[in-house]
Design a protein around this motif. Sequence first.
Motif, PDB file in Angstrom:
ATOM      1  N   ARG A  11       0.816  -1.153   0.173  1.00  0.00           N
ATOM      2  CA  ARG A  11       0.236   0.148  -0.085  1.00  0.00           C
ATOM      3  C   ARG A  11       1.096   1.388   0.285  1.00  0.00           C
ATOM      4  NH1 ARG A  11      -4.612  -1.374   4.722  1.00  0.00           N
ATOM      5  NH2 ARG A  11      -4.512  -3.752   4.200  1.00  0.00           N
ATOM      6  N   HIS A  12       2.721   1.158   0.370  1.00  0.00           N
ATOM      7  CA  HIS A  12       3.086   2.392   0.537  1.00  0.00           C
ATOM      8  C   HIS A  12       3.289   2.794  -0.908  1.00  0.00           C
ATOM      9  CE1 HIS A  12       6.938   4.566   0.688  1.00  0.00           C
ATOM     10  NE2 HIS A  12       6.685   4.433   1.927  1.00  0.00           N
ATOM     11  N   PRO A  17       2.410   2.477  -8.017  1.00  0.00           N
ATOM     12  CA  PRO A  17       2.620   2.618  -9.829  1.00  0.00           C
ATOM     13  C   PRO A  17       3.105   1.224 -10.381  1.00  0.00           C
ATOM     14  CG  PRO A  17       3.802   4.394  -8.626  1.00  0.00           C
ATOM     15  CD  PRO A  17       3.451   3.568  -7.649  1.00  0.00           C
ATOM     16  N   TYR A  18       3.875   0.484  -9.774  1.00  0.00           N
ATOM     17  CA  TYR A  18       3.914  -1.003 -10.023  1.00  0.00           C
ATOM     18  C   TYR A  18       2.849  -1.668  -9.319  1.00  0.00           C
ATOM     19  CZ  TYR A  18       8.847   1.204  -9.746  1.00  0.00           C
ATOM     20  OH  TYR A  18       9.026   3.076  -9.930  1.00  0.00           O
ATOM     21  N   PRO A  38      11.450 -12.425 -15.167  1.00  0.00           N
ATOM     22  CA  PRO A  38      10.601 -12.492 -14.062  1.00  0.00           C
ATOM     23  C   PRO A  38       9.581 -12.175 -14.099  1.00  0.00           C
ATOM     24  CG  PRO A  38      12.673 -12.120 -12.530  1.00  0.00           C
ATOM     25  CD  PRO A  38      12.959 -11.291 -14.068  1.00  0.00           C
ATOM     26  N   PHE A  39       9.079 -10.821 -14.260  1.00  0.00           N
ATOM     27  CA  PHE A  39       7.781  -9.853 -13.917  1.00  0.00           C
ATOM     28  C   PHE A  39       7.107 -10.176 -15.940  1.00  0.00           C
ATOM     29  CE2 PHE A  39      10.759  -7.319 -11.198  1.00  0.00           C
ATOM     30  CZ  PHE A  39      10.492  -8.348 -10.309  1.00  0.00           C
ATOM     31  N   LYS A  40       8.238 -10.571 -16.244  1.00  0.00           N
ATOM     32  CA  LYS A  40       6.826 -10.496 -17.973  1.00  0.00           C
ATOM     33  C   LYS A  40       7.036 -11.799 -17.784  1.00  0.00           C
ATOM     34  CE  LYS A  40       9.687  -6.801 -20.761  1.00  0.00           C
ATOM     35  NZ  LYS A  40      10.906  -6.758 -21.569  1.00  0.00           N
ATOM     36  N   PHE A  41       7.687 -12.860 -17.179  1.00  0.00           N
ATOM     37  CA  PHE A  41       7.288 -13.898 -16.941  1.00  0.00           C
ATOM     38  C   PHE A  41       5.889 -14.351 -16.296  1.00  0.00           C
ATOM     39  CE2 PHE A  41       7.006 -18.674 -15.030  1.00  0.00           C
ATOM     40  CZ  PHE A  41       7.016 -19.064 -15.979  1.00  0.00           C
ATOM     41  N   MET A  42       5.846 -13.863 -15.484  1.00  0.00           N
ATOM     42  CA  MET A  42       5.187 -13.509 -14.346  1.00  0.00           C
ATOM     43  C   MET A  42       3.614 -13.092 -15.051  1.00  0.00           C
ATOM     44  SD  MET A  42       6.077 -13.084 -10.495  1.00  0.00           S
ATOM     45  CE  MET A  42       4.242 -13.513  -9.521  1.00  0.00           C
ATOM     46  N   GLU A  43       3.488 -12.358 -15.895  1.00  0.00           N
ATOM     47  CA  GLU A  43       2.343 -11.442 -16.807  1.00  0.00           C
ATOM     48  C   GLU A  43       2.155 -12.219 -17.406  1.00  0.00           C
ATOM     49  OE1 GLU A  43       1.615  -7.234 -17.520  1.00  0.00           O
ATOM     50  OE2 GLU A  43       3.221  -7.814 -18.404  1.00  0.00           O
ATOM     51  N   PHE A 106      11.940 -14.900   0.168  1.00  0.00           N
ATOM     52  CA  PHE A 106      13.040 -14.801  -1.058  1.00  0.00           C
ATOM     53  C   PHE A 106      11.514 -15.301  -1.708  1.00  0.00           C
ATOM     54  CE2 PHE A 106      14.761 -16.507  -4.998  1.00  0.00           C
ATOM     55  CZ  PHE A 106      15.417 -15.273  -4.830  1.00  0.00           C
ATOM     56  N   GLU A 107      11.141 -13.838  -1.994  1.00  0.00           N
ATOM     57  CA  GLU A 107       9.773 -14.676  -2.858  1.00  0.00           C
ATOM     58  C   GLU A 107       9.279 -13.783  -4.300  1.00  0.00           C
ATOM     59  OE1 GLU A 107       6.415 -14.123   0.315  1.00  0.00           O
ATOM     60  OE2 GLU A 107       6.253 -11.608   0.467  1.00  0.00           O
ATOM     61  N   ILE A 108       8.172 -13.502  -5.681  1.00  0.00           N
ATOM     62  CA  ILE A 108       8.233 -12.887  -6.002  1.00  0.00           C
ATOM     63  C   ILE A 108       6.544 -12.693  -6.652  1.00  0.00           C
ATOM     64  CG2 ILE A 108       8.559 -14.185  -7.994  1.00  0.00           C
ATOM     65  CD1 ILE A 108       9.378 -12.472  -9.650  1.00  0.00           C
ATOM     66  N   ALA A 109       5.586 -11.769  -6.029  1.00  0.00           N
ATOM     67  CA  ALA A 109       4.484 -11.750  -6.616  1.00  0.00           C
ATOM     68  C   ALA A 109       4.011 -10.515  -7.619  1.00  0.00           C
ATOM     69  CB  ALA A 109       3.794 -11.165  -4.357  1.00  0.00           C
ATOM     70  N   ASP A 110       2.716 -11.124  -7.563  1.00  0.00           N
ATOM     71  CA  ASP A 110       1.671  -9.550  -7.852  1.00  0.00           C
ATOM     72  C   ASP A 110       1.042  -8.942  -6.780  1.00  0.00           C
ATOM     73  OD1 ASP A 110      -0.425  -8.274  -9.649  1.00  0.00           O
ATOM     74  OD2 ASP A 110      -0.862  -9.936 -10.830  1.00  0.00           O
ATOM     75  N   MET A 111       1.375  -7.991  -6.447  1.00  0.00           N
ATOM     76  CA  MET A 111       0.928  -6.752  -6.023  1.00  0.00           C
ATOM     77  C   MET A 111      -1.094  -6.297  -6.105  1.00  0.00           C
ATOM     78  SD  MET A 111       3.898  -4.581  -4.331  1.00  0.00           S
ATOM     79  CE  MET A 111       4.010  -3.671  -6.330  1.00  0.00           C
ATOM     80  N   ASP A 112      -1.202  -7.000  -7.197  1.00  0.00           N
ATOM     81  CA  ASP A 112      -2.445  -7.209  -7.205  1.00  0.00           C
ATOM     82  C   ASP A 112      -3.679  -7.906  -6.475  1.00  0.00           C
ATOM     83  OD1 ASP A 112      -2.353  -4.495  -9.406  1.00  0.00           O
ATOM     84  OD2 ASP A 112      -2.451  -5.263 -10.951  1.00  0.00           O
ATOM     85  N   PHE A 113      -2.464  -8.854  -6.875  1.00  0.00           N
ATOM     86  CA  PHE A 113      -3.141 -10.405  -5.871  1.00  0.00           C
ATOM     87  C   PHE A 113      -3.515  -9.394  -4.260  1.00  0.00           C
ATOM     88  CE2 PHE A 113      -3.383 -13.411  -2.222  1.00  0.00           C
ATOM     89  CZ  PHE A 113      -4.170 -14.618  -2.416  1.00  0.00           C
ATOM     90  N   TRP A 114      -2.658  -9.042  -3.904  1.00  0.00           N
ATOM     91  CA  TRP A 114      -2.807  -8.444  -2.108  1.00  0.00           C
ATOM     92  C   TRP A 114      -3.510  -7.411  -2.502  1.00  0.00           C
ATOM     93  CZ3 TRP A 114      -0.456 -12.489  -0.775  1.00  0.00           C
ATOM     94  CH2 TRP A 114       0.475 -13.496  -1.141  1.00  0.00           C
TER      95      TRP A 114
END
Length: 148
Positions: A11-12, A17-18, A38-43, A106-114
């Motif tokens: 929420r910061h 923008p990300y 990795p972000f393009k892969f996730m998307e 050590f994680e990677i995530a889509d903040m739209d989920f949170w």
Amino acid sequence: MCRFNSGFFFRHELLQPYRYYWRVEPEVKFFCDVTYDPFKFMEANNKVYGFTISLVEWEATIPTLWSTVKEFIVNNPEYVSPDNSIGYLSGDHGESYNLCHYWSNFEIADMDFWRGEAYQKFFEFLDSKGGFYYEASSIIIYRPSPGR
């Protein structure tokens, strides 16, 4: 820390923008090159969350977590996805928790989920129960006996 990471960092204002984040702790060493974004892969592959390892949780630190999760599910079935991970977290369809814990250092995530309604309601419910304050404190006060 757990409360902030679970409910507030995404929420910061600087992160607004990300969409994605990658949590990498200090002094992490990669033993090979990351040859793709990795972000393009996730998307491109509709991925929401990635982690490197899951461990068995120390049960004494979360005495009411599973009962609180079950209470939320009963009161909010509209937020439970039919293809959820209950089989990964429980061997008896959710009656008990197998203590499988995602190691989030050590994680990677889509903040739209949170940032979504379902997760926000879930976090607010967990936060209202006080576990972030009272259960996590057992980690802080734990002192191993000499020789351990």
